[in-house]
Design a protein around this motif. Structure first.
Motif, mmCIF file in Angstrom:
data_model
loop_
_atom_site.group_PDB
_atom_site.id
_atom_site.type_symbol
_atom_site.label_atom_id
_atom_site.label_comp_id
_atom_site.label_asym_id
_atom_site.label_seq_id
_atom_site.Cartn_x
_atom_site.Cartn_y
_atom_site.Cartn_z
ATOM 1 N N SER A 274 -5.390 8.533 4.211
ATOM 2 C CA SER A 274 -4.842 7.440 5.023
ATOM 3 C C SER A 274 -5.617 6.165 4.750
ATOM 4 O O SER A 274 -6.763 6.183 4.317
ATOM 5 C CB SER A 274 -4.911 7.784 6.514
ATOM 6 O OG SER A 274 -6.256 7.943 6.931
ATOM 7 N N TRP A 275 -4.965 5.035 5.030
ATOM 8 C CA TRP A 275 -5.536 3.710 4.783
ATOM 9 C C TRP A 275 -5.247 2.869 6.027
ATOM 10 O O TRP A 275 -4.087 2.622 6.355
ATOM 11 C CB TRP A 275 -4.882 3.103 3.558
ATOM 12 C CG TRP A 275 -5.578 1.933 2.953
ATOM 13 C CD1 TRP A 275 -6.414 1.047 3.553
ATOM 14 C CD2 TRP A 275 -5.489 1.510 1.581
ATOM 15 N NE1 TRP A 275 -6.854 0.105 2.673
ATOM 16 C CE2 TRP A 275 -6.302 0.364 1.448
ATOM 17 C CE3 TRP A 275 -4.797 1.978 0.469
ATOM 18 C CZ2 TRP A 275 -6.437 -0.314 0.244
ATOM 19 C CZ3 TRP A 275 -4.942 1.305 -0.724
ATOM 20 C CH2 TRP A 275 -5.757 0.173 -0.841
ATOM 21 N N PHE B 24 -10.733 -3.121 6.205
ATOM 22 C CA PHE B 24 -9.900 -1.933 6.058
ATOM 23 C C PHE B 24 -10.797 -0.702 6.035
ATOM 24 O O PHE B 24 -12.011 -0.788 5.813
ATOM 25 C CB PHE B 24 -9.030 -2.000 4.800
ATOM 26 C CG PHE B 24 -9.785 -1.917 3.503
ATOM 27 C CD1 PHE B 24 -10.121 -0.684 2.952
ATOM 28 C CD2 PHE B 24 -10.129 -3.072 2.818
ATOM 29 C CE1 PHE B 24 -10.807 -0.612 1.742
ATOM 30 C CE2 PHE B 24 -10.817 -3.000 1.617
ATOM 31 C CZ PHE B 24 -11.162 -1.774 1.076
ATOM 32 N N LEU C 234 -8.729 9.932 -0.728
ATOM 33 C CA LEU C 234 -7.563 9.045 -0.749
ATOM 34 C C LEU C 234 -6.956 8.991 -2.140
ATOM 35 O O LEU C 234 -7.671 8.859 -3.137
ATOM 36 C CB LEU C 234 -7.973 7.631 -0.324
ATOM 37 C CG LEU C 234 -6.889 6.552 -0.432
ATOM 38 C CD1 LEU C 234 -5.910 6.678 0.726
ATOM 39 C CD2 LEU C 234 -7.504 5.153 -0.462
ATOM 40 N N THR D 205 -10.593 3.558 4.723
ATOM 41 C CA THR D 205 -9.844 4.628 4.075
ATOM 42 C C THR D 205 -10.487 5.965 4.400
ATOM 43 O O THR D 205 -11.698 6.054 4.624
ATOM 44 C CB THR D 205 -9.791 4.455 2.545
ATOM 45 O OG1 THR D 205 -11.105 4.637 1.996
ATOM 46 C CG2 THR D 205 -9.270 3.086 2.168
ATOM 47 N N THR E 67 -2.130 1.670 10.276
ATOM 48 C CA THR E 67 -2.537 2.805 9.447
ATOM 49 C C THR E 67 -1.367 3.264 8.593
ATOM 50 O O THR E 67 -0.259 3.491 9.100
ATOM 51 C CB THR E 67 -3.040 3.973 10.307
ATOM 52 O OG1 THR E 67 -4.208 3.560 11.025
ATOM 53 C CG2 THR E 67 -3.392 5.176 9.444
ATOM 54 N N ALA F 253 -3.856 6.623 -3.671
ATOM 55 C CA ALA F 253 -2.939 5.567 -3.252
ATOM 56 C C ALA F 253 -2.680 4.608 -4.402
ATOM 57 O O ALA F 253 -3.391 4.582 -5.401
ATOM 58 C CB ALA F 253 -3.508 4.803 -2.058
ATOM 59 N N VAL G 263 0.530 5.282 -0.024
ATOM 60 C CA VAL G 263 -0.473 6.332 0.143
ATOM 61 C C VAL G 263 0.159 7.696 -0.141
ATOM 62 O O VAL G 263 1.163 8.065 0.473
ATOM 63 C CB VAL G 263 -1.071 6.305 1.562
ATOM 64 C CG1 VAL G 263 -2.071 7.452 1.751
ATOM 65 C CG2 VAL G 263 -1.751 4.959 1.819
ATOM 66 N N TYR H 108 0.864 -1.175 0.000
ATOM 67 C CA TYR H 108 0.000 0.000 0.000
ATOM 68 C C TYR H 108 0.907 1.233 0.000
ATOM 69 O O TYR H 108 1.743 1.391 0.890
ATOM 70 C CB TYR H 108 -0.891 0.019 1.237
ATOM 71 C CG TYR H 108 -1.604 -1.280 1.510
ATOM 72 C CD1 TYR H 108 -2.936 -1.455 1.163
ATOM 73 C CD2 TYR H 108 -0.936 -2.352 2.126
ATOM 74 C CE1 TYR H 108 -3.600 -2.657 1.426
ATOM 75 C CE2 TYR H 108 -1.587 -3.548 2.385
ATOM 76 C CZ TYR H 108 -2.911 -3.695 2.029
ATOM 77 O OH TYR H 108 -3.555 -4.883 2.284
#
Length: 281
Positions: A40-41, A70, A76, A72, A53, A78, A36, A34
């Motif tokens: 945030s994820w 999950f 976002l 987000t 996170t 990403a 980013v 991931y």
């Protein structure tokens, strides 16, 4: 999304926040990364571990044994990579590796994923296999925090990452093969070797890109820079050196080119405007 054998790359843009639940029986065996850029994820952790996170400007790579919930944030931006576990699972084990999204190794990986997005539709079976293999090698580099400078499959990604960086720094007087190599955490020799593998030279690429930007400025209707000002802005030694390089590359002097595009005649010694030159790199 781009798929290359057992790997996939997705560029994600979400205006709204998202939340999912755990998937019963969602057994998996894959490596997930991931990256980013904005927002945030938050990822559900494996049993016995808390959530993780990934904030803006960071990456996270881990082995997934099952699908987890999950969440987000809104807005976002990403990149999400799925990779086969064969070579990467033994390297990662149970570790979760995080770091800055602009590290040298991540710059190489990002350059490669952008190249794959633009070329995957035209790749034959051998090209697809090579793309997957290079993704895996660069993910190893991310996990180890270092680049394998003897791996020939990584040369195109390294050259592209160097070009991307050079394009952002064209007006920088410090731009050089040594600076690019330092920023990408490789030796100058490795950088030159990567460019040679794709039939180019680092210094030639920089010079041609600077000439291209100077030509755009000459043809702009609102152009106000003199020859000497353009030479200084794009880091040529002086107006004469710039003129010779321009004519060798384009077959015309800068003044001749400006006249051919009906731009105002340029005086080598005309004073700059009050607002000064504007960088358009």
């Amino acid at each position: 999304m781009a798929k290359v054998h057992g790997a996939a790359i997705a560029d994600l843009h979400a205006a709204s926040a998202t939340r999912t639940a755990d998937v019963p029986g969602g057994d998996q065996d894959l490596i997930a990364m991931y990256v980013v850029r904005r927002g945030s994820w938050t990822l559900g952790g494996p049993p016995g571990y808390g959530d993780q996170t990934v904030s803006a400007g960071r990456f996270l790579v881990r082995h997934l044994g099952r699908l987890t919930a999950f969440e987000t944030s809104a807005h976002l931006t990403a990149k999400f990579l799925v990779l086969p576990p064969g070579e990467l699972k033994p390297l990662l084990g149970n570790r979760v590796i995080t770091g800055p999204a602009d590290s040298a190794e991540m710059r190489l990986l990002t350059a490669l994923t952008d190249m794959i997005h633009t070329t995957v539709a035209d790749l034959g079976p051998a090209g697809v296999a090579a793309a997957q293999g290079t993704l895996i090698e660069l993910t190893k580099a991310v996990a180890k925090g270092r680049f394998d400078d003897v791996e020939p499959r990584l040369a195109p990604a390294l050259a592209q990452a160097a070009k991307d960086l050079a394009d952002r720094r064209l007006a920088d007087p410090e731009l050089s093969p040594a600076m690019l190599a330092r920023e990408l955490n490789v030796s100058v020799r490795t950088l030159h070797r990567a460019f040679a593998a794709v039939g180019e030279q680092v210094t030639t690429y920089i010079r041609h890109r600077r000439l291209h930007e100077a030509r755009l400025a000459l043809g702009a209707p609102s152009g106000r820079l003199s020859i000497s000002e353009l030479a200084a802005h794009w880091q040529f030694a002086d107006g004469s050196h710039f003129t010779r390089a321009f004519k060798k590359h384009y077959g015309q002097t800068p003044t001749e080119y400006a006249r051919s595009t009906r731009a105002p005649s340029l005086s080598p010694n005309r004073h700059p405007p009050a607002h000064g030159p504007t960088e358009n790199a």
